[in-house]
Design a protein around this motif. Structure first.
Motif, short mmCIF file in Angstrom:
data_model
loop_
_atom_site.label_atom_id
_atom_site.label_comp_id
_atom_site.label_asym_id
_atom_site.label_seq_id
_atom_site.Cartn_x
_atom_site.Cartn_y
_atom_site.Cartn_z
N UNK A 16 0.84 -1.20 0.00
CA UNK A 16 0.00 0.00 0.00
C UNK A 16 0.87 1.25 0.00
N UNK A 17 1.94 1.24 0.78
CA UNK A 17 2.85 2.39 0.84
C UNK A 17 3.48 2.66 -0.53
N UNK A 18 3.90 1.58 -1.20
CA UNK A 18 4.50 1.73 -2.53
C UNK A 18 3.49 2.30 -3.51
N UNK A 22 3.99 5.95 -5.30
CA UNK A 22 4.05 6.04 -6.75
C UNK A 22 2.94 6.93 -7.31
N UNK A 23 1.77 6.86 -6.67
CA UNK A 23 0.65 7.69 -7.13
C UNK A 23 0.94 9.18 -6.92
N UNK A 327 -8.46 6.62 -10.35
CA UNK A 327 -7.91 6.56 -11.71
C UNK A 327 -6.42 6.86 -11.69
N UNK A 328 -6.01 7.85 -10.89
CA UNK A 328 -4.58 8.18 -10.79
C UNK A 328 -3.80 7.00 -10.22
N UNK A 329 -4.41 6.31 -9.27
CA UNK A 329 -3.77 5.14 -8.64
C UNK A 329 -3.47 4.07 -9.69
N UNK A 330 -4.47 3.78 -10.53
CA UNK A 330 -4.30 2.74 -11.54
C UNK A 330 -3.29 3.15 -12.61
N UNK A 331 -3.35 4.41 -13.04
CA UNK A 331 -2.43 4.89 -14.08
C UNK A 331 -1.00 4.88 -13.57
N UNK A 333 0.34 3.04 -11.30
CA UNK A 333 0.83 1.74 -10.83
C UNK A 333 0.48 0.62 -11.81
N UNK A 334 0.74 0.88 -13.09
CA UNK A 334 0.43 -0.12 -14.10
C UNK A 334 1.29 -1.38 -13.97
N UNK A 335 2.42 -1.27 -13.30
CA UNK A 335 3.25 -2.45 -13.05
C UNK A 335 2.48 -3.52 -12.30
N UNK A 336 1.45 -3.10 -11.54
CA UNK A 336 0.64 -4.03 -10.78
C UNK A 336 -0.83 -4.03 -11.23
N UNK A 337 -1.35 -2.84 -11.57
CA UNK A 337 -2.78 -2.68 -11.79
C UNK A 337 -3.19 -2.56 -13.25
N UNK A 338 -2.26 -2.83 -14.17
CA UNK A 338 -2.62 -2.70 -15.59
C UNK A 338 -3.81 -3.59 -15.96
#
Length: 510
Positions: A16-18, A22-23, A327-331, A333-338
């Motif tokens: 969660x911290x990462x 990143x966001x 939306x910002x979270x997903x954009x 963190x695409x390494x995980x949430x793509x």
């Protein structure tokens, strides 16, 4: 057990911290709205009437490969000559393939590569709506006059070729697509000539006449003419993006100007599926239409894979900062949430088209009788190719999904690859940004993928910087009027468009 739970909890906390770091540190573009309303339109009744009267000439392109009535196009050419004598007197102007129009305003420095502005004079038909009584002036190509007639399409507030000016708008077929841009370019060049300001580089205008049916006789031949002359353009500007009014883009509380830096490719395939025909009283276990249904279901269920291309990544990087946190979270963190991001994008028709080659079943033909089994059923599937996918990829996709059936596949219309992607780190793109800020300073400007086909792609043979953008601010319902009923362009949009192109022409080398 407790130690294992603590380990899992620790990993979750770190994760969660990462994600949060990143966001909040992701380099979304800072889009700060500038104060003020930008350039304010100055009343210009003569410019409005020149545009209005141009709409009255029904330059409709229909059918295939430009086989349509050219009488209105002859009238339109003559109308432009009468309306813009200064442009014709002060430019090198000529025709390509009789109806393609080219204007060249010479600059002071022939060593600089010229710039090119595009439009097209043809429009789609107004539709086959019922008729109601209402007196309007409609141009009739058979007698070349503007007689009063008491007919107007039922679904139009005003006759589609009356060019009515009312309610702060100019109504008619082609008002947005795209006589508004054509006349604004002529007005801009006319104003530039009047000002006696000589640009440093040559400025070209090129108007096709069959864009709505593929541009085979217009834009393709104009572009080939330029190539044969050895011309290379520093920039090519065409239609393809708009300023979406605040509220039109979900989650963003600003106007958004989308600049097409690429456009999707096109492939329509007619698939003929064969089976047993005969009387419906003794049907086979699987009919041709049943087999066609299986293939169509496969095409819709097993579509080409979604992907976030570099252009769409840049699009999200530009607007993401104005989007909700999720939306910002997903954009970021695409390494995980793509997978999650793509899943959400493909659930919406508009965003789905941004991230994949789309599949659309459009036509179907079978038996003409209620009790007759056709031995052959045909349907049409249309693909719009994402940059990165190729025509070869789509052909292989079709072959895979029709495997096991007796089919014939025929490509119809104009198969074309997706366009190249034009860069955003150029003077040509930066001037678009400056021009938008001149008329709508609060708009977020972002590169975008144009879904529909334009003439722009034909000019890739003479420029690596091809941009698709029409500087008008519209809402969703106005956008729906393009190729539909009640098409109109607001007077404010038209006057601002004239100013925008004049700004571009005057400031390219400042």
């Amino acid at each position: 057990m407790k130690k294992a739970l603590l380990t899992v909890l620790g990993i979750l906390v770190i994760l969660v911290a990462v994600l949060l770091i990143k966001t909040y540190t992701y380099p979304f573009k800072k889009n700060t709205a500038e104060a003020g309303e930008g350039w304010k339109p100055v009343k210009n009744d003569s410019a409005i009437m020149r545009f209005s009267n141009g709409i009255k000439i029904p330059t409709v392109s229909t059918g295939s490969l430009g086989e349509f009535n050219y009488t209105p196009f002859d009238e339109f050419k003559e109308y432009l000559k009468r309306s813009y004598p200064l442009v014709y007197q002060n430019t090198e102007n000529f025709e390509v393939n009789k109806y393609g129009l080219v204007f060249r305003l010479k600059g002071s420095n022939p060593a600089l590569e010229p710039i090119l502005f595009l439009s097209h004079m043809d429009v789609v038909p107004p539709g086959d709506a019922d008729i109601k009584n209402k007196e309007e002036n409609i141009f009739r190509p058979d007698d070349k006059v503007l007689p009063p007639v008491s007919k107007v399409a039922e679904d139009w507030d005003y006759s589609p070729f009356a060019g009515v000016v009312a309610n702060g708008r100019i109504y008619g077929r082609g008002a947005i697509d795209m006589k508004g841009m054509l006349f604004s370019l002529m007005e801009s060049m006319n104003n530039l000539i009047k000002s006696k300001q000589i640009p440093q580089r040559d400025i070209y205008l090129a108007f096709g006449f069959d864009e709505e049916v593929g541009g085979q006789k217009g834009a393709i031949q104009i572009a080939d003419y330029f190539k044969k002359k050895g011309l290379k353009f520093d920039a090519v500007y065409d239609e393809g993006g708009l300023i979406m009014q605040k509220g039109s883009v979900a989650g963003i509380d600003s106007d958004v100007a989308v600049v097409g830096c690429a456009e999707k490719g096109f492939l329509s395939a007619k698939i003929k599926v064969k089976g047993l025909g005969g009387h419906s009283s003794m049907p086979p276990m699987e009919s041709a239409i049943g087999k066609a249904a299986v293939i169509m279901q496969r095409l819709e269920d097993d579509q080409m894979k979604p992907v976030i291309t570099p252009l769409i990544k840049e699009f999200f990087d530009n607007i993401g900062g104005a989007m909700p946190f999720s939306s910002r979270l997903a954009i970021a963190n695409q390494w995980l949430l793509k997978p999650v991001l793509l899943s959400q994008l493909t659930k919406n028709n508009t965003t789905n088209a941004l991230v994949r080659t789309t599949t659309a079943l459009t036509m179907m033909k079978g038996s003409d009788g209620t009790n007759v089994l056709s031995p052959e059923v045909e349907f049409v599937v249309n693909f719009r190719l994402l940059p990165g996918n190729t025509v070869k990829d789509v052909r292989e996709h079709i072959a895979k999904l029709t495997q096991g059936f007796d089919v014939e596949v025929e490509e119809i219309d104009n198969t074309r690859e997706a366009s190249k992607i034009s860069p955003t780190n150029t003077k040509a793109y930066q001037l678009i940004q400056a021009g938008i800020k001149e008329i709508h300073p609060g708009a977020i400007v972002t590169p975008y993928l144009t879904m529909a086909g334009t003439d722009a792609a034909k000019y890739e043979i003479v420029s690596k910087n091809v941009y698709r953008f029409m500087p008008i601010k519209i809402n969703s319902s106005e956008q729906q009027s393009i190729h539909s009923t009640n098409e109109y362009l607001s007077i404010e949009n038209y006057l601002k468009m004239i100013h925008y192109f004049e700004y571009m022409m005057k400031n390219y080398d400042r």
